[in-house]
Scaffold this motif. Structure first.
Motif: not given
Length: 391
Positions: A65-92
């Protein structure tokens, strides 16, 4: 062209929190992009790299938990999962993280949808300006710190609320206990620990309603009121002192407790007089109980201090309620108690150390039952009342 001047960037960097204490995860499927971002950010942040959304999720899953990133910077167009899809999963999983999308395509609808679905902090459009990116990340770190500070403040407030709630609950419980103790004290005779007159009135009122219901259903018993008076009590105080008199009353109260059965009521009625209320089938059962009680009192030895013991007898007056089973509502319990008090008077006048019961006599006697408490002796003389003695 950059959105901010270099002077403004320098000022903000001077005020910003220590960025090196913060981790930034960069997610991009192109090695060249990762290398560029790594070079730009490595001297300012702890950089965590992932080559697509799935790898990013796996890394986050295994980070402390103490090593979790404060900021996540992601490209949008990626194979297998888009950046928005990634952030949907990360949000919770990491609700406090600041999420930034880098994209080469600008679609207002997609932006609004991403903000709503994934909580995107900012979109950065390719090609981006280095200073703009650094400034955005600095601002993101500030936002993260501010959010964390707000959360800490909320936690502190919640802790204070919980602590205050605990204190209030403790005070509430203390007040309830104090109130219960006051109520108990107001219903208890301080010397003997038995109930007092107020206790009797409350208990009889509550029990009387239940007993009335039982009688209406054909299941109810009668109750006997016994007034118990210590014989020649004044001589104890005059000869041995009031402390000795108190010791006799305390000892008598213990005898009463031992004689009472479950459901019986015992109270100090006043002075050396005590009241018992017991369930009985009839007058004979009440007189039998009174005889056993009188004998127990006579055989008791009351320790009055200095190695001295006293013995005392008692007189008992008895009356039953309902007084006349043929007319259960004719007399209240207070009137029946007046009858018991008169029986006690007769027991003492007759020589003491006796139990007498006054009960219904000749039903044809021309008297008004509702005036029994006013004309007791007339009732006895007229035969409307019978005086029962121990056999």
């Amino acid at each position: 062209m950059g959105l901010f001047s270099r002077d403004r960037l320098t000022q903000l960097q001077a005020k910003a929190p220590d960025a090196s204490a913060h981790g930034v995860m960069i997610v991009d499927d192109e090695e060249g992009n990762l290398r560029v971002l790594r070079t730009m950010l490595a001297d300012r942040f702890r950089v965590i790299e992932a080559r697509d959304g799935r790898e990013a999720l796996d890394l986050l899953e295994n980070l402390a938990a103490e090593d979790a990133p404060s900021v996540i910077l992601s490209d949008q167009r990626m194979p297998r999962m888009t950046g928005i899809e990634l952030f949907e999963r990360i949000r919770d999983r990491l609700p406090a993280s600041i999420r930034i999308i880098i994209t080469g395509f600008v679609d207002v609808g997609a932006i609004v949808d991403a903000i709503n679905r994934a909580g995107i902090y900012k979109f950065i459009v390719k090609p981006f300006d280095r200073n703009d990116l650094l400034l955005t990340l600095e601002r993101a770190v500030e936002a993260f710190e501010m959010r964390r500070e707000i959360e800490r403040h909320i936690e502190q407030l919640e802790d204070k609320v919980r602590e205050r709630t605990r204190e209030l609950e403790q005070k509430h419980q203390a007040l309830l206990l104090a109130s219960a103790e006051l109520e108990r004290a107001s219903l208890t005779d301080a010397l003997t620990g038995l109930g007092n007159r107020r206790f009797v009135e409350r208990e009889i009122s509550e029990r009387g309603r239940l007993e009335d219901d039982e009688r209406r259903s054909g299941l109810g018993q009668r109750v006997a009121y016994l007034l118990v008076d210590v014989d020649h009590f004044k001589s104890v105080n005059d000869t041995y002192g009031h402390a000795a008199g108190d010791a006799v009353l305390i000892g008598l109260s213990e005898v009463l407790r031992q004689c009472c059965r479950e459901g019986d009521l015992a109270a100090r009625w006043g002075g050396e007089e005590f009241l018992l209320r017991i369930r009985v089938e009839d007058e004979a059962q009440a007189i039998g109980f009174a005889r056993r009680l009188r004998e127990s009192v006579a055989s008791a030895r009351f320790d009055i201090g200095d190695g001295q013991q006293l013995q005392r007898t008692c007189s008992i007056g008895i009356a039953l309620h309902p007084f006349d089973p043929r007319d259960p509502q004719a007399l209240s319990w207070e009137h029946v108690l007046s009858v018991a008090d008169h029986a006690l008077y007769l027991a003492k006048r007759g020589g003491r150390n006796a139990a007498l019961c006054l009960t219904c006599g000749d039903p044809s006697a021309s008297v008004n039952i509702h005036r029994i408490h006013e004309e007791l002796q007339d009732w006895i003389d007229a035969g409307a009342l019978r005086l029962l003695r121990e056999s």
